[in-house]
Motif scaffolding. Structure first.
Motif: not given
Length: 160
Positions: A24-25, A39-40, A137-138, A141-144
């Motif tokens: 995403w951008v 993100l992978i 996905v958001a 990302v926040e969790r990891t």
């Protein structure tokens, strides 16, 4: 005094095929410069020989090979690792013989990368289900990132 070195192997295409990828951008215009994101993650273990530990070791092999750093640290520049050829996008993830073909990104992501814009490459160590939508996905990302289970680096496209 002995120093112990550890080496994590860069996984092959069989492992990479099981990775979940999201692009995403963010930003641009009034929000400041645009940044593309890649993100992978990996799906939960599903093959007979996969375990949570073996999946994490494969992801960490990619982290090591690309020189990514924990997300809480300063994001390092890891060199030009993206190749664009026609509709295809590939990531040099550090394997000596293989690249990772990315699922077709949205046109805005592709235009940003083709113009030489920066990409924040993130590898998350926790399982992420394939096909996760933007909200999932958001949250991922926040969790990891919050749990120190994400690694990042800044990359761009390779010159032709």
């Amino acid at each position: 005094m002995t120093t112990e070195l550890s080496f994590r192997a860069v996984p092959g295409p069989g492992f990479v095929a099981g990775c979940a990828v999201s692009t995403w951008v963010d930003g641009g215009a009034l929000d400041g410069p645009a940044i593309a994101y890649l993100l992978i993650g990996h799906a939960p273990p599903r093959r007979a020989n996969e375990t949570a530990e073996s999946v994490e070791a494969g992801l960490m092999g990619m982290v090591d090979a690309m020189g990514l750093r924990p997300a809480a640290e300063r994001v390092p520049i890891v060199g030009a690792r993206l190749t664009l050829r026609g509709p295809l996008v590939a990531l040099d993830y550090g394997h000596p013989a293989f690249s990772m073909r990315l699922p077709t990104p949205e046109p805005g992501w592709r235009r940003h990368v083709a113009a030489g814009g920066p990409v924040c490459l993130t590898i998350g160590l926790d399982p992420i289900p394939p096909g996760a939508g933007p909200d999932a996905v958001a949250d991922y990302v926040e969790r990891t990132v919050g749990a120190n289970r994400a690694y990042m680096g800044a990359t761009t496209r390779r010159a032709r």
